[in-house]
Scaffold this motif. Structure first.
Motif, PDB file in Angstrom:
ATOM      1  N   VAL A   1     -47.736  58.445 -34.549  1.00 43.64           N
ATOM      2  CA  VAL A   1     -47.922  59.741 -33.903  1.00 43.64           C
ATOM      3  C   VAL A   1     -47.568  60.834 -34.902  1.00 43.64           C
ATOM      4  CG1 VAL A   1     -47.238  61.247 -32.003  1.00 43.64           C
ATOM      5  CG2 VAL A   1     -47.394  58.769 -31.647  1.00 43.64           C
ATOM      6  N   VAL A   2     -48.550  61.701 -35.170  1.00 44.52           N
ATOM      7  CA  VAL A   2     -48.309  62.797 -36.103  1.00 44.52           C
ATOM      8  C   VAL A   2     -47.168  63.673 -35.580  1.00 44.52           C
ATOM      9  CG1 VAL A   2     -49.293  64.865 -37.159  1.00 44.52           C
ATOM     10  CG2 VAL A   2     -50.686  62.805 -36.918  1.00 44.52           C
ATOM     11  N   GLY A   3     -46.137  63.845 -36.398  1.00 42.40           N
ATOM     12  CA  GLY A   3     -44.973  64.606 -35.981  1.00 42.40           C
ATOM     13  C   GLY A   3     -43.991  63.810 -35.155  1.00 42.40           C
ATOM     14  N   GLY A   4     -44.300  62.521 -34.953  1.00 42.49           N
ATOM     15  CA  GLY A   4     -43.431  61.667 -34.147  1.00 42.49           C
ATOM     16  C   GLY A   4     -43.097  60.383 -34.881  1.00 42.49           C
ATOM     17  N   GLY A   5     -42.979  59.298 -34.143  1.00 42.32           N
ATOM     18  CA  GLY A   5     -42.587  58.031 -34.737  1.00 42.32           C
ATOM     19  C   GLY A   5     -43.746  57.068 -34.891  1.00 42.32           C
ATOM     20  N   ALA A   6     -43.416  55.848 -35.229  1.00 42.98           N
ATOM     21  CA  ALA A   6     -44.393  54.776 -35.401  1.00 42.98           C
ATOM     22  C   ALA A   6     -43.867  53.525 -34.711  1.00 42.98           C
ATOM     23  CB  ALA A   6     -44.634  54.502 -36.884  1.00 42.98           C
ATOM     24  N   HIS A   7     -44.758  52.784 -34.067  1.00 43.33           N
ATOM     25  CA  HIS A   7     -44.339  51.539 -33.412  1.00 43.33           C
ATOM     26  C   HIS A   7     -45.477  50.526 -33.461  1.00 43.33           C
ATOM     27  CE1 HIS A   7     -46.285  53.844 -30.137  1.00 43.33           C
ATOM     28  NE2 HIS A   7     -46.694  52.652 -29.720  1.00 43.33           N
ATOM     29  N   ALA A   8     -45.109  49.265 -33.418  1.00 44.73           N
ATOM     30  CA  ALA A   8     -46.095  48.189 -33.441  1.00 44.73           C
ATOM     31  C   ALA A   8     -46.899  48.190 -32.158  1.00 44.73           C
ATOM     32  CB  ALA A   8     -45.391  46.850 -33.634  1.00 44.73           C
ATOM     33  N   GLY A   9     -48.205  47.949 -32.268  1.00 41.83           N
ATOM     34  CA  GLY A   9     -49.078  47.951 -31.103  1.00 41.83           C
ATOM     35  C   GLY A   9     -50.281  47.062 -31.321  1.00 41.83           C
ATOM     36  N   GLY A  10     -51.303  47.324 -30.537  1.00 41.92           N
ATOM     37  CA  GLY A  10     -52.498  46.489 -30.555  1.00 41.92           C
ATOM     38  C   GLY A  10     -52.536  45.619 -29.322  1.00 41.92           C
ATOM     39  N   SER A  11     -53.641  45.664 -28.587  1.00 43.92           N
ATOM     40  CA  SER A  11     -53.726  44.941 -27.315  1.00 43.92           C
ATOM     41  C   SER A  11     -53.461  43.443 -27.453  1.00 43.92           C
ATOM     42  CB  SER A  11     -55.097  45.187 -26.673  1.00 43.92           C
ATOM     43  OG  SER A  11     -55.257  44.418 -25.507  1.00 43.92           O
ATOM     44  N   PRO A  12     -54.125  42.712 -28.364  1.00 45.16           N
ATOM     45  CA  PRO A  12     -53.832  41.279 -28.472  1.00 45.16           C
ATOM     46  C   PRO A  12     -52.378  40.992 -28.819  1.00 45.16           C
ATOM     47  CG  PRO A  12     -55.907  41.809 -29.538  1.00 45.16           C
ATOM     48  CD  PRO A  12     -55.238  43.117 -29.228  1.00 45.16           C
ATOM     49  N   MET A  13     -51.805  41.803 -29.723  1.00 43.75           N
ATOM     50  CA  MET A  13     -50.399  41.589 -30.054  1.00 43.75           C
ATOM     51  C   MET A  13     -49.509  41.789 -28.840  1.00 43.75           C
ATOM     52  SD  MET A  13     -47.710  43.590 -32.454  1.00 43.75           S
ATOM     53  CE  MET A  13     -47.395  44.587 -30.993  1.00 43.75           C
ATOM     54  N   ASN A  14     -49.800  42.805 -28.026  1.00 43.47           N
ATOM     55  CA  ASN A  14     -49.012  43.028 -26.816  1.00 43.47           C
ATOM     56  C   ASN A  14     -49.113  41.841 -25.860  1.00 43.47           C
ATOM     57  OD1 ASN A  14     -48.203  45.565 -27.682  1.00 43.47           O
ATOM     58  ND2 ASN A  14     -49.804  46.644 -26.547  1.00 43.47           N
ATOM     59  N   VAL A  15     -50.303  41.262 -25.746  1.00 42.99           N
ATOM     60  CA  VAL A  15     -50.475  40.087 -24.888  1.00 42.99           C
ATOM     61  C   VAL A  15     -49.660  38.915 -25.434  1.00 42.99           C
ATOM     62  CG1 VAL A  15     -52.130  38.382 -24.011  1.00 42.99           C
ATOM     63  CG2 VAL A  15     -52.737  40.818 -24.051  1.00 42.99           C
ATOM     64  N   ALA A  16     -49.674  38.743 -26.738  1.00 42.53           N
ATOM     65  CA  ALA A  16     -48.894  37.665 -27.354  1.00 42.53           C
ATOM     66  C   ALA A  16     -47.412  37.824 -27.067  1.00 42.53           C
ATOM     67  CB  ALA A  16     -49.151  37.629 -28.859  1.00 42.53           C
ATOM     68  N   VAL A  17     -46.903  39.048 -27.192  1.00 44.24           N
ATOM     69  CA  VAL A  17     -45.490  39.306 -26.910  1.00 44.24           C
ATOM     70  C   VAL A  17     -45.194  39.055 -25.432  1.00 44.24           C
ATOM     71  CG1 VAL A  17     -43.735  41.124 -26.776  1.00 44.24           C
ATOM     72  CG2 VAL A  17     -45.147  40.897 -28.829  1.00 44.24           C
ATOM     73  N   GLY A  18     -46.100  39.491 -24.550  1.00 48.64           N
ATOM     74  CA  GLY A  18     -45.901  39.266 -23.121  1.00 48.64           C
ATOM     75  C   GLY A  18     -45.808  37.795 -22.772  1.00 48.64           C
ATOM     76  N   LEU A  19     -46.675  36.979 -23.356  1.00 47.58           N
ATOM     77  CA  LEU A  19     -46.626  35.536 -23.114  1.00 47.58           C
ATOM     78  C   LEU A  19     -45.334  34.935 -23.658  1.00 47.58           C
ATOM     79  CD1 LEU A  19     -50.320  34.571 -23.924  1.00 47.58           C
ATOM     80  CD2 LEU A  19     -49.160  34.179 -21.741  1.00 47.58           C
ATOM     81  N   ALA A  20     -44.941  35.363 -24.848  1.00 43.62           N
ATOM     82  CA  ALA A  20     -43.708  34.831 -25.439  1.00 43.62           C
ATOM     83  C   ALA A  20     -42.504  35.154 -24.575  1.00 43.62           C
ATOM     84  CB  ALA A  20     -43.531  35.390 -26.852  1.00 43.62           C
ATOM     85  N   ARG A  21     -42.441  36.373 -24.053  1.00 44.01           N
ATOM     86  CA  ARG A  21     -41.304  36.749 -23.215  1.00 44.01           C
ATOM     87  C   ARG A  21     -41.232  35.923 -21.941  1.00 44.01           C
ATOM     88  NH1 ARG A  21     -40.184  43.283 -23.420  1.00 44.01           N
ATOM     89  NH2 ARG A  21     -39.838  43.382 -25.681  1.00 44.01           N
ATOM     90  N   LEU A  22     -42.375  35.443 -21.476  1.00 41.68           N
ATOM     91  CA  LEU A  22     -42.402  34.638 -20.256  1.00 41.68           C
ATOM     92  C   LEU A  22     -42.289  33.142 -20.543  1.00 41.68           C
ATOM     93  CD1 LEU A  22     -45.129  36.609 -18.273  1.00 41.68           C
ATOM     94  CD2 LEU A  22     -42.655  36.600 -17.886  1.00 41.68           C
ATOM     95  N   GLY A  23     -41.908  32.812 -21.768  1.00 39.93           N
ATOM     96  CA  GLY A  23     -41.647  31.422 -22.099  1.00 39.93           C
ATOM     97  C   GLY A  23     -42.855  30.639 -22.548  1.00 39.93           C
ATOM     98  N   ARG A  24     -43.963  31.320 -22.900  1.00 43.17           N
ATOM     99  CA  ARG A  24     -45.172  30.662 -23.391  1.00 43.17           C
ATOM    100  C   ARG A  24     -45.529  31.242 -24.755  1.00 43.17           C
ATOM    101  NH1 ARG A  24     -47.074  26.331 -20.090  1.00 43.17           N
ATOM    102  NH2 ARG A  24     -46.234  26.711 -18.015  1.00 43.17           N
ATOM    103  N   PRO A  25     -44.687  31.017 -25.763  1.00 42.36           N
ATOM    104  CA  PRO A  25     -44.904  31.661 -27.059  1.00 42.36           C
ATOM    105  C   PRO A  25     -46.188  31.195 -27.735  1.00 42.36           C
ATOM    106  CG  PRO A  25     -43.184  29.993 -27.217  1.00 42.36           C
ATOM    107  CD  PRO A  25     -43.497  30.147 -25.758  1.00 42.36           C
ATOM    108  N   PRO A  26     -47.061  32.132 -28.119  1.00 40.42           N
ATOM    109  CA  PRO A  26     -48.298  31.772 -28.796  1.00 40.42           C
ATOM    110  C   PRO A  26     -48.167  31.934 -30.310  1.00 40.42           C
ATOM    111  CG  PRO A  26     -48.415  34.034 -28.119  1.00 40.42           C
ATOM    112  CD  PRO A  26     -47.021  33.550 -27.759  1.00 40.42           C
ATOM    113  N   VAL A  27     -49.231  31.546 -30.995  1.00 41.99           N
ATOM    114  CA  VAL A  27     -49.408  31.891 -32.400  1.00 41.99           C
ATOM    115  C   VAL A  27     -50.416  33.031 -32.448  1.00 41.99           C
ATOM    116  CG1 VAL A  27     -50.262  31.117 -34.643  1.00 41.99           C
ATOM    117  CG2 VAL A  27     -48.864  29.587 -33.241  1.00 41.99           C
TER     118      VAL A  27
END
Length: 312
Positions: A17-43
């Motif tokens: 974000v111009v004038g703000g911060g930076a954070h990791a994103g991307g729809s597939p990556m978010n889905v991967a993190v969501g699955l991992a948090r629910l005990g189904r860690p993907p590659v």
């Protein structure tokens, strides 16, 4: 086949974000993190560069123990999306997407998910489609178009690719905004029908505060949204997607989908409600922050307590 193996293919990038911060994103990556948090860690199979932004992405993935595919770490820059925020709060994005995402072999997998830029942008999209079409029959294939129209090429070609990838998938989730882009002027019911006619067994469209509608083996379902105080909607659709896939895996519905067996209505409703609760928890707090098992189950218990039917 090792039923525990899950792959996610698609972008992991850094939102700046111009004038703000930076954070990791991307729809597939978010889905991967969501699955991992629910005990189904993907590659995760993405493209992560050897720069500071790549360090940020890798740290984010490591925090939730998301695996990284063999050809994901590369020399060169990571993908980024730079947002300039206008006075009215709207954002304009400038994407930097050097290189392509290497598509892995889809063997010995219980589930593979893809979506958004990494699924629809060339180079890479054609190889992904070929891999989906050639995937073993026992692999559940999932797709979320999550349209980013300004970076996926000509609209007509991108629409054709959405339908091609959907036809190669048993599960497709899209938003009402995606549906409006995919078939301008068509009703949500028409979009569900069009995707199902291509061969997708489980099609669902999210509608924000109005919940979700689905078409599964010719049967229509409508489920209400879970009431929460909304902080922001960042990552809501991705949390819905990871919750949906988790619900299918949890109840063994994924095996019914790949085997061509009938899907009981209660299994459809359970998967949809799990997805809706996952999304609701995410919008109740800042950022793309999907739930963990205890909080998901607690909210699901509350939702079941007030359920008044199977939603068909």
């Amino acid at each position: 086949m090792n039923q525990a193996r899950i792959a996610v293919i698609g972008e992991a990038l850094v939102d700046i974000v111009v004038g703000g911060g930076a954070h990791a994103g991307g729809s597939p990556m978010n889905v991967a993190v969501g699955l991992a948090r629910l005990g189904r860690p993907p590659v995760l199979h993405a493209r992560i560069g050897d720069d500071a932004y790549g360090d940020l992405i890798r740290a984010h993935l490591a925090e939730d123990r998301v695996g990284v595919g063999a050809h994901t770490l590369v020399d060169g820059p990571s993908w980024t999306a730079t947002a300039t925020i206008a006075e009215d709060g709207s954002a304009e994005y400038d994407f930097a997407l050097a290189g392509e995402i290497a598509v892995p072999e889809l063997d010995e997998l219980a589930l593979v998910h893809t979506g958004s830029i990494g699924a629809l942008r060339e180079p890479g999209s054609s190889a992904l489609l070929a891999a989906y079409r050639d995937a073993p029959a026992g692999t559940l294939r999932s797709f979320d178009p999550n349209i980013r129209a300004d970076v996926i090429g000509p609209a007509d070609a991108a629409r054709r690719r959405v339908f091609e990838l959907a036809a190669a998938s048993q599960v497709v989730k899209l938003s009402d905004e995606d549906a409006a882009w995919l078939r301008p002027g068509a009703s949500l019911e028409d979009v569900l029908d069009a995707l199902a006619e291509g061969g997708t067994r489980f099609v669902v469209i999210t509608r924000g505060a109005q919940g979700a509608v689905a078409l599964v083996d010719g049967v229509r379902y409508e489920r209400p949204a879970v009431r929460v105080d909304v902080v922001d909607t960042i990552g809501a659709g991705d949390a819905f997607m990871s919750g949906l896939l988790f619900g299918l895996l949890r109840d063994g519905t994924d095996r019914l989908l790949v085997d061509g067996a009938p899907i009981p209505a209660e299994d459809v409703v359970a998967a949809l409600d799990t997805a809706l609760v996952s999304g609701a928890i995410t919008v109740s707090r800042a950022g793309a922050n999907p739930p963990r098992p205890a909080e998901l189950e607690e909210r699901l218990d509350a939702t079941r307590a007030v359920s008044d039917g199977d939603g068909r």
